[in-house]
Scaffold this motif. Sequence first.
Motif, PDB file in Angstrom:
ATOM      1  N   GLY A 166     -32.106 -11.315  83.127  1.00 21.22           N
ATOM      2  CA  GLY A 166     -32.741 -10.550  82.061  1.00 21.22           C
ATOM      3  C   GLY A 166     -31.817  -9.480  81.508  1.00 21.22           C
ATOM      4  O   GLY A 166     -30.986  -8.914  82.228  1.00 21.22           O
ATOM      5  N   SER A 167     -31.993  -9.165  80.222  1.00 19.32           N
ATOM      6  CA  SER A 167     -31.119  -8.196  79.565  1.00 19.32           C
ATOM      7  C   SER A 167     -31.290  -6.779  80.113  1.00 19.32           C
ATOM      8  O   SER A 167     -30.452  -5.913  79.866  1.00 19.32           O
ATOM      9  CB  SER A 167     -31.393  -8.198  78.057  1.00 19.32           C
ATOM     10  OG  SER A 167     -32.737  -7.845  77.791  1.00 19.32           O
ATOM     11  N   TRP A 168     -32.371  -6.506  80.843  1.00 21.35           N
ATOM     12  CA  TRP A 168     -32.600  -5.187  81.400  1.00 21.35           C
ATOM     13  C   TRP A 168     -31.994  -5.020  82.790  1.00 21.35           C
ATOM     14  O   TRP A 168     -31.876  -3.897  83.290  1.00 21.35           O
ATOM     15  CB  TRP A 168     -34.106  -4.920  81.480  1.00 21.35           C
ATOM     16  CG  TRP A 168     -34.817  -5.870  82.393  1.00 21.35           C
ATOM     17  CD1 TRP A 168     -35.034  -5.725  83.735  1.00 21.35           C
ATOM     18  CD2 TRP A 168     -35.341  -7.156  82.050  1.00 21.35           C
ATOM     19  NE1 TRP A 168     -35.680  -6.828  84.244  1.00 21.35           N
ATOM     20  CE2 TRP A 168     -35.889  -7.722  83.233  1.00 21.35           C
ATOM     21  CE3 TRP A 168     -35.429  -7.870  80.856  1.00 21.35           C
ATOM     22  CZ2 TRP A 168     -36.496  -8.984  83.244  1.00 21.35           C
ATOM     23  CZ3 TRP A 168     -36.039  -9.110  80.876  1.00 21.35           C
ATOM     24  CH2 TRP A 168     -36.555  -9.655  82.058  1.00 21.35           C
ATOM     25  N   GLU A 169     -31.584  -6.108  83.443  1.00 23.19           N
ATOM     26  CA  GLU A 169     -31.222  -6.023  84.857  1.00 23.19           C
ATOM     27  C   GLU A 169     -29.941  -5.228  85.100  1.00 23.19           C
ATOM     28  O   GLU A 169     -29.901  -4.336  85.949  1.00 23.19           O
ATOM     29  CB  GLU A 169     -31.092  -7.432  85.449  1.00 23.19           C
ATOM     30  CG  GLU A 169     -32.421  -8.171  85.533  1.00 23.19           C
ATOM     31  CD  GLU A 169     -32.306  -9.473  86.306  1.00 23.19           C
ATOM     32  OE1 GLU A 169     -32.093  -9.411  87.530  1.00 23.19           O
ATOM     33  OE2 GLU A 169     -32.419 -10.549  85.688  1.00 23.19           O
ATOM     34  N   LEU A 170     -28.872  -5.542  84.378  1.00 22.34           N
ATOM     35  CA  LEU A 170     -27.623  -4.802  84.579  1.00 22.34           C
ATOM     36  C   LEU A 170     -27.744  -3.344  84.165  1.00 22.34           C
ATOM     37  O   LEU A 170     -27.297  -2.458  84.905  1.00 22.34           O
ATOM     38  CB  LEU A 170     -26.482  -5.496  83.823  1.00 22.34           C
ATOM     39  CG  LEU A 170     -25.916  -6.750  84.499  1.00 22.34           C
ATOM     40  CD1 LEU A 170     -25.062  -7.552  83.523  1.00 22.34           C
ATOM     41  CD2 LEU A 170     -25.094  -6.372  85.726  1.00 22.34           C
ATOM     42  N   PRO A 171     -28.341  -3.030  82.994  1.00 17.51           N
ATOM     43  CA  PRO A 171     -28.507  -1.612  82.650  1.00 17.51           C
ATOM     44  C   PRO A 171     -29.348  -0.848  83.676  1.00 17.51           C
ATOM     45  O   PRO A 171     -29.041   0.303  84.006  1.00 17.51           O
ATOM     46  CB  PRO A 171     -29.207  -1.657  81.283  1.00 17.51           C
ATOM     47  CG  PRO A 171     -28.799  -2.955  80.692  1.00 17.51           C
ATOM     48  CD  PRO A 171     -28.727  -3.897  81.859  1.00 17.51           C
ATOM     49  N   ALA A 172     -30.429  -1.470  84.181  1.00 20.92           N
ATOM     50  CA  ALA A 172     -31.271  -0.786  85.168  1.00 20.92           C
ATOM     51  C   ALA A 172     -30.489  -0.538  86.461  1.00 20.92           C
ATOM     52  O   ALA A 172     -30.591   0.535  87.070  1.00 20.92           O
ATOM     53  CB  ALA A 172     -32.514  -1.615  85.455  1.00 20.92           C
ATOM     54  N   PHE A 173     -29.682  -1.524  86.875  1.00 17.17           N
ATOM     55  CA  PHE A 173     -28.864  -1.369  88.083  1.00 17.17           C
ATOM     56  C   PHE A 173     -27.838  -0.262  87.884  1.00 17.17           C
ATOM     57  O   PHE A 173     -27.660   0.612  88.743  1.00 17.17           O
ATOM     58  CB  PHE A 173     -28.175  -2.698  88.388  1.00 17.17           C
ATOM     59  CG  PHE A 173     -27.235  -2.648  89.568  1.00 17.17           C
ATOM     60  CD1 PHE A 173     -27.698  -2.302  90.830  1.00 17.17           C
ATOM     61  CD2 PHE A 173     -25.893  -2.961  89.415  1.00 17.17           C
ATOM     62  CE1 PHE A 173     -26.839  -2.270  91.924  1.00 17.17           C
ATOM     63  CE2 PHE A 173     -25.030  -2.929  90.500  1.00 17.17           C
ATOM     64  CZ  PHE A 173     -25.504  -2.578  91.756  1.00 17.17           C
ATOM     65  N   PRO A 217     -36.375  -5.767  71.481  1.00 12.12           N
ATOM     66  CA  PRO A 217     -36.630  -7.051  72.141  1.00 12.12           C
ATOM     67  C   PRO A 217     -35.841  -7.166  73.449  1.00 12.12           C
ATOM     68  O   PRO A 217     -34.774  -6.580  73.599  1.00 12.12           O
ATOM     69  CB  PRO A 217     -36.135  -8.078  71.113  1.00 12.12           C
ATOM     70  CG  PRO A 217     -36.105  -7.353  69.817  1.00 12.12           C
ATOM     71  CD  PRO A 217     -35.804  -5.930  70.143  1.00 12.12           C
ATOM     72  N   THR A 218     -36.388  -7.887  74.384  1.00 16.43           N
ATOM     73  CA  THR A 218     -35.662  -8.207  75.603  1.00 16.43           C
ATOM     74  C   THR A 218     -35.230  -9.662  75.520  1.00 16.43           C
ATOM     75  O   THR A 218     -35.850 -10.474  74.833  1.00 16.43           O
ATOM     76  CB  THR A 218     -36.530  -7.999  76.855  1.00 16.43           C
ATOM     77  OG1 THR A 218     -37.684  -8.828  76.744  1.00 16.43           O
ATOM     78  CG2 THR A 218     -36.955  -6.556  76.996  1.00 16.43           C
ATOM     79  N   ALA A 219     -34.157  -9.968  76.203  1.00 16.52           N
ATOM     80  CA  ALA A 219     -33.650 -11.340  76.212  1.00 16.52           C
ATOM     81  C   ALA A 219     -33.456 -11.776  77.660  1.00 16.52           C
ATOM     82  O   ALA A 219     -33.122 -10.973  78.521  1.00 16.52           O
ATOM     83  CB  ALA A 219     -32.335 -11.425  75.445  1.00 16.52           C
ATOM     84  N   ILE A 220     -33.682 -13.044  77.905  1.00 12.31           N
ATOM     85  CA  ILE A 220     -33.472 -13.609  79.235  1.00 12.31           C
ATOM     86  C   ILE A 220     -32.643 -14.879  79.078  1.00 12.31           C
ATOM     87  O   ILE A 220     -33.026 -15.789  78.335  1.00 12.31           O
ATOM     88  CB  ILE A 220     -34.800 -13.948  79.930  1.00 12.31           C
ATOM     89  CG1 ILE A 220     -35.758 -12.758  79.908  1.00 12.31           C
ATOM     90  CG2 ILE A 220     -34.544 -14.385  81.376  1.00 12.31           C
ATOM     91  CD1 ILE A 220     -37.154 -13.087  80.409  1.00 12.31           C
TER      92      ILE A 220
END
Length: 661
Positions: free
Chosen positions: A254-261, A391-394
Amino acid sequence: MAEHGKARLPSLEDLLGPGGRLQNLLATYEHRPQQIEAAEAISAAIASQTHCIVEAGTGVGKTLAYLIPAAYAIAAGKKAVISTYTVNLQGQLIEKDIPLLETLLPEVPIRACLLKGKGRYLCKQDMDVACSDLFHTMDPQFEKVRDWASRTETGDCSELPFVYTRWHEIAANQDTCRVRECRYYDTCHYYRARRIAQTSNLIVVNHALLMTDLVTRETSDDGSGLLPAYDILILDEAHHLEEAATSALSISLGSWELPAFSDRLRRMRVLAELETALDGLERLHNNLFELPYRYKRDLTLEDALEPEEVSAMRSAASSIQALLAQVDAAISSKLPDAEDREKERLEGFQQTARRLAEAVIRVLSDQPGRLLWCEVQGSQRARGRRQESEPTAILHSTPIELGTLLAETLWSRTRCAILTSATLATSDGFAYLEQRLGLCTQASEHVIGSPFDFSTQALLYVPAHLPPPPTQLDDGYLDGITEEIRNILRLTQGRAFLLFTSRAALQGVYARLRDTVEFPLFRQGDMPPQKLLDAYRRSGNGVLLGNQTFWEGVDVQGEILSAVVIDRIPFAVPDSPITKARADAIAARGGDPFREFSLPQAQIRLKQGFGRLIRTRTDRGIVCVLDSRLVNKSYGRSFLDALPPAARASVWSRVERFWYA
C-alpha cells in the motif's frame, strides 16, 4: 436412533421432522423436507469422507442442515471448521445457530469458538508503546481505547463502538509479534484465541483466515498453520471463495506503508542517523507510486505503462530494498545496548523493514501466471501525524488462475469439504464453480430448491420496451429507468430495495427520485449499512438504494420489502484488471470468456439480488430487472433458467394484475 461412534443420537427425522425436537423448541418452526434432504446429502459426504456441493435455496435452513451432520461427526471424535465470508454470518453462527444446536443435541459435547485474523486482536505490547506516544495520547478516542483495553477479555476490536483510525498501530501483527519471547505471551489475546481453538471441536473462521492458514502451511518448515488439524471443512457462502483466495494469495504493497514506517522511525530519536536513509525512502516511494497516482484508476501496469516506466518502478523497488537493508543494519547495531522496552520496539521495526523489503521486491517481480496491477481508491487514512484525503494506491501481484493452486493447497489436503450457499449453480450446474475453484476431484452435487412457492409469491418483471443499457451512463437512460422505478414505487407504496451495479447509476437515480417521490429514501453511504437498514425498517414505506453491500446477506421479511429493483444484468466491469486478465487467460487457451466466465458470474450475482425479496412463506412481491437483454438477447434465457421459478411479465398491465390479485 442413529449410531455415530459410541453415541446413539436422534436421526435427522427425529430432529427436523414433524413433531421432532426442533418443532418442540421453536414456536415458529415449519417442517421443510428440503432441509432434511440437504442434511442427508451432507451426512453422506461426511460419512464417506468426500467433497460435497450443496446449493440450498432461500428458506431451506441450510445452517442447521450442515450443523447437525457436523455435530454427529463431533460425537464420533471429529473436528470441524466452518468458514464464512461475512462477519454477520459468523456472529449469527456463534450467537444464535450453534447455541440452538447445543440445545437440540445436548448429547454431543460441542466446544465451539470463533477465531479471527491476527489484526482483529489488540496487542498488549504495542498498546504499552502507544500509551507513551504523544501522537496517540493526544487523540481523544485513545482514552476510550485505553479504558476498553484494560477491561476486555477478548481484545477483539469489534467490541469497540467506534472505528479507531490508528488501530493498525496497536493491533497484533507479524512485524512486532515476538511470540514466546513476548512478556505478554501467556495472556496475549490472539494466542489465547489460538489456544482455545486447539481444544475446540467446532471452529468458526472466515474465508480470509482459512486462506491465510493455507499459505502459512505452504511456507512453514513443519507444515503447521494457524488452525489446528481438522477433519471436516464447511464452506458457507462458498460463492465468495474465489474472491477471498484471490485476496489472500496476492502480494500487496500500500502507498501508505513506507511513509507510515518512516514516520514512526523518525519519532524514535535514537535512530537519528537514519534521517538520510528515510529521506531517500520517501523520495523513492513517491517515484514508485507517481504513475498510479497520475492515472487515478485501477490499471494493469504492463498494459498502461511503457516498458521503460515499469522498469523504472522495478529499479525504484530495488533501491528501496537497499535502503531498508540499511535501516535493518542500523537497528541491529542498537540492539545490544537497548533496554528491554526499547529492544522490543527496535525488533518490531526491524521485522517491519524486512517484511517491506521482501514485499516491495516480490510485488514488482516478473512472475509467470501473476498479474501486476494497481488499485486506486479515494480514502482518508491516518498516516503518521497527518490525516490525508488524497487517493491511496495499492500495488498487487495477483494469481490469474486459482484452480491449480486450490487443488494443491486445499482440496487435496482436506478429507471432506462441504461447499454450500443459496447461489452456487448456474444454468450449467456447478461447472463454473468447479472450474474456477479447481475442484476436479469427485464431489457429490445437489441443487435443493426452496420450500417457497415462487410462482404465486413473486413476479419477475423485465420491461421489454426499455433500450439496452448504454456502455456509458447518459441522462436519457437514467430518465427512462427512473420513470420505471417510479411506477413500481407507486404500485407498492415504497417498500423497495433499489440495487445498482455502479455507484454512478445509484447517484443518478437518487438525484431524480429525491424530489419526485413521497417515500423516504435511504442511500448507501449516508450511514453505516446496519443503521441504514434499521432506519429503512422503522420507516414502514422506505426505499433503500444500495450497491454491493445490499445484494446479499440482508434479510428483510414481510410487507416492508415488497419490491426489489435491479438496474441491469450484473456483469463484472470488463476493464477491471483481474476480470480482464482472467478473461484473456480463458481466450488464450481457446475458450469463450463470455460463456465460461462473464455469463455464469453474472447469473450467480443476479440470483443473489433476486434472493432479497422472498424470505418467508408469506412474503409476496415483485422483482424488476431494468435490462431488456434478459428477454431480447439469446443469452437472456440462461439467466431466466437460473432464477427461481417466479411468474414473469414484460408489460406493465401484467404487473398490475399480479399485484392486485
